[in-house]
Design a protein around this motif. Structure first.
Motif, PDB file in Angstrom:
ATOM      1  N   LYS A 203     -13.089 -48.743   4.578  1.00 19.48           N
ATOM      2  CA  LYS A 203     -12.820 -49.937   5.393  1.00 19.48           C
ATOM      3  C   LYS A 203     -12.682 -49.601   6.879  1.00 19.48           C
ATOM      4  CE  LYS A 203     -12.524 -53.329   2.355  1.00 19.48           C
ATOM      5  NZ  LYS A 203     -13.370 -54.550   2.435  1.00 19.48           N
ATOM      6  N   THR A 204     -12.395 -48.326   7.172  1.00 17.30           N
ATOM      7  CA  THR A 204     -12.162 -47.950   8.573  1.00 17.30           C
ATOM      8  C   THR A 204     -13.122 -46.893   9.108  1.00 17.30           C
ATOM      9  OG1 THR A 204     -10.542 -46.287   7.855  1.00 17.30           O
ATOM     10  CG2 THR A 204      -9.703 -48.482   8.432  1.00 17.30           C
ATOM     11  N   ARG A 218     -14.042 -53.641  11.913  1.00 17.32           N
ATOM     12  CA  ARG A 218     -13.791 -54.622  10.852  1.00 17.32           C
ATOM     13  C   ARG A 218     -14.894 -55.679  10.812  1.00 17.32           C
ATOM     14  NH1 ARG A 218      -8.246 -57.741  11.316  1.00 17.32           N
ATOM     15  NH2 ARG A 218      -7.572 -55.558  11.545  1.00 17.32           N
TER      16      ARG A 218
END
Length: 237
Positions: A203-204, A218
């Motif tokens: 996710k990062t 994001r």
């Protein structure tokens, strides 16, 4: 130079195939290197250090890890290497379709057939290998797209990070982006990643085969993740 690997658990077979490769290279005027490996594990150990192989002549039936298993590992990070399966049993051929093998040769391998396959592999490699030209400190460098891992922006300049070094150029990342193909994806306003070198996406972060990572924003995560999935399902040729 063309880098060829032969992976077979019989040393006599490696010697025989090496002699055929040498004959083909001499008749075609090809500059090459050839390396032999007596197991899939031995090749994989070398491959982790140096992925600069163009053609792999790969025996299917080997002890411990077999040729299909090795090919599946390689294909996770490398879609361009030309894999030629070699087997003594035609029944094994159907197992290789999922790893995009170039061809299958039945033992004993015939000189003429191997020559045809090697020539075809070279044509495929020439089609796939794309380059860009970058100017660094008044010198021009020809850089293969497949060697670029990622691009990082520094104001109106950029750093092009490759397998064999880093090139700092006085170009904004937007200009670099126009030189790249569909193998690349923008994952952050300051980063462009080469899908061929990505091992996973969180996710990062975008994490490469070397375990080095760069951030993914994001806002861009879904597009980056979808591009990664499509690339390894073969949507990008």
């Amino acid at each position: 130079m063309l880098n060829i690997a032969i992976c077979d658990d019989e040393s006599a077979q490696i010697e025989y195939l090496t002699s055929l490769v040498c004959e083909w290279a001499k008749s075609s005027g090809t500059v090459f290197s050839v390396s032999g490996f007596l197991s899939a594990e031995a090749f994989l150990f070398k491959y982790e250090e140096d992925k600069n192989f163009d053609i792999l002549l790969l025996d299917i039936q080997m002890k411990a890890m077999d040729g299909i298993e090795l090919a599946e590992i390689i294909r996770k990070s490398n879609s361009s290497i030309q894999i030629v399966f070699i087997t003594g049993f035609p029944d094994y051929i159907s197992r290789g379709y999922d790893v995009s093998a170039l061809h299958y040769l039945i033992k004993p391998v015939e000189n003429e057939k191997l020559s045809e396959v090697l020539s075809k592999a070279c044509k495929n490699l020439k089609k796939e290998d794309k380059f860009i030209l970058l100017s660094v400190d008044n010198e021009s460098f020809k850089i293969s797209l497949k060697d670029i891992i990622f691009v990082e922006a520094f104001g109106h300049s950029s750093s092009v990070v490759c397998e064999n070094g880093e090139f700092n150029v006085k170009l904004p990342i937007s200009d670099i982006s126009k030189m790249l193909d569909e193998s690349f994806v923008q994952c952050h306003r300051s980063y462009i990643a080469n899908l061929q070198h990505i091992s996973r996406i969180t996710k990062t972060d975008v994490v490469f085969d070397s375990d080095k990572s760069i951030p993914v924003s994001r806002r861009m995560y879904n597009d980056v993740n979808m591009a990664f999935i499509k690339f390894y399902r073969g949507s990008i040729k």
